[in-house]
Design an enzyme around this catalytic site. Structure first.
Site, PDB file in Angstrom:
ATOM      1  N   SER A 106     -20.519   4.154  22.737  1.00 13.10           N
ATOM      2  CA  SER A 106     -19.761   3.783  21.768  1.00 13.10           C
ATOM      3  C   SER A 106     -20.181   4.125  20.207  1.00 13.10           C
ATOM      4  O   SER A 106     -21.495   4.052  20.136  1.00 13.10           O
ATOM      5  CB  SER A 106     -19.355   2.193  21.768  1.00 13.10           C
ATOM      6  OG  SER A 106     -18.179   1.885  21.024  1.00 13.10           O
ATOM      7  N   ASP A 107     -19.350   4.368  19.282  1.00  7.15           N
ATOM      8  CA  ASP A 107     -19.610   4.193  17.979  1.00  7.15           C
ATOM      9  C   ASP A 107     -18.686   3.789  16.914  1.00  7.15           C
ATOM     10  O   ASP A 107     -17.486   4.040  17.077  1.00  7.15           O
ATOM     11  CB  ASP A 107     -19.666   5.946  17.546  1.00  7.15           C
ATOM     12  CG  ASP A 107     -20.691   6.013  16.201  1.00  7.15           C
ATOM     13  OD1 ASP A 107     -21.826   5.792  16.240  1.00  7.15           O
ATOM     14  OD2 ASP A 107     -20.096   6.381  15.168  1.00  7.15           O
ATOM     15  N   THR A 108     -19.216   3.258  15.865  1.00  7.08           N
ATOM     16  CA  THR A 108     -18.025   2.515  14.882  1.00  7.08           C
ATOM     17  C   THR A 108     -18.540   3.031  13.452  1.00  7.08           C
ATOM     18  O   THR A 108     -19.644   2.938  13.122  1.00  7.08           O
ATOM     19  CB  THR A 108     -18.100   0.818  14.949  1.00  7.08           C
ATOM     20  OG1 THR A 108     -17.854   0.587  16.452  1.00  7.08           O
ATOM     21  CG2 THR A 108     -17.474   0.135  13.914  1.00  7.08           C
TER      22      THR A 108
END
Length: 196
Positions: free
Chosen positions: A76-78
């Site tokens: 995941s990446d934000t």
């Protein structure tokens, strides 16, 4: 329930984020945390979810040759998207204060991409939430950065912390996405992948 559906699968969460680990745990799913360093560099022409989609998939690449038949890898990446630019994690406290001054009295988007990888397939989904900040005083910004040290957070803040309680006027979209993991998408995708 999901845990029953996933009993023949082995879930791997490739994230050091305590928030993501806690949120995945709340689905009552057994999983293993496996972390590998990734050089998070992307082409400058990428925008908004193109950045997070690319980085979430990039984080999965380093595990490519390690997956077994029943594994589902979650990466995941934000980012925070503000004034047509990506805001990532601050490098130090001064950088965190600068970021919060920029976000003060305006709206921004929190964009999270989640990539699900198995031997058979790879799916990348993203979620966008709009966040509105009130005008923050220097005193409020300094207090938050000094006491909460938000150096591991995109945009230098956690909505689930003090600054979120006093500074966020409204949000449009998923709250948990702003925390860092759009759990409704994770649940739905794991549900679908479990039937394959």
């Amino acid at each position: 329930m999901l845990s029953e559906k996933l009993k023949n699968h082995h879930i791997i969460l490739a994230s050091a984020s305590p928030r993501r680990q806690e949120l995945l745990q709340s689905l009552n799913v057994d999983f293993e945390v496996r972390i590998k360093p990734v050089n998070e560099v992307y082409q400058p022409e990428l925008k908004r979810e193109e950045i997070t989609n690319y980085l979430a998939a990039l984080k999965a690449k380093v595990f490519k040759n390690e997956l077994n038949a029943n594994d589902i890898l979650i990466t995941s990446d934000t980012i925070v998207w503000h004034n047509n630019a990506a805001i990532e994690k601050p490098v130090d406290e001064e950088d965190a204060k600068r970021m919060l001054k920029n976000l003060s009295n305006s709206s921004h988007e929190v964009i999270t991409s989640v990539c699900f990888t198995s031997i058979k397939e790879q799916k990348t989904l993203h979620c966008i939430t709009k966040v509105y900040f009130k005008a923050l005083t220097n005193q409020e910004i300094n207090y938050y950065v000094t006491n909460y040290k938000p150096l591991d957070k995109a945009g230098a803040y956690g909505i689930q912390e003090w600054i979120g309680y006093i500074g966020v006027e409204k949000i449009e979209g998923s709250y948990l996405n702003v925390v860092g993991f759009p759990l409704h998408l994770v649940y739905e995708t794991l549900n679908n992948m479990a039937t394959i």
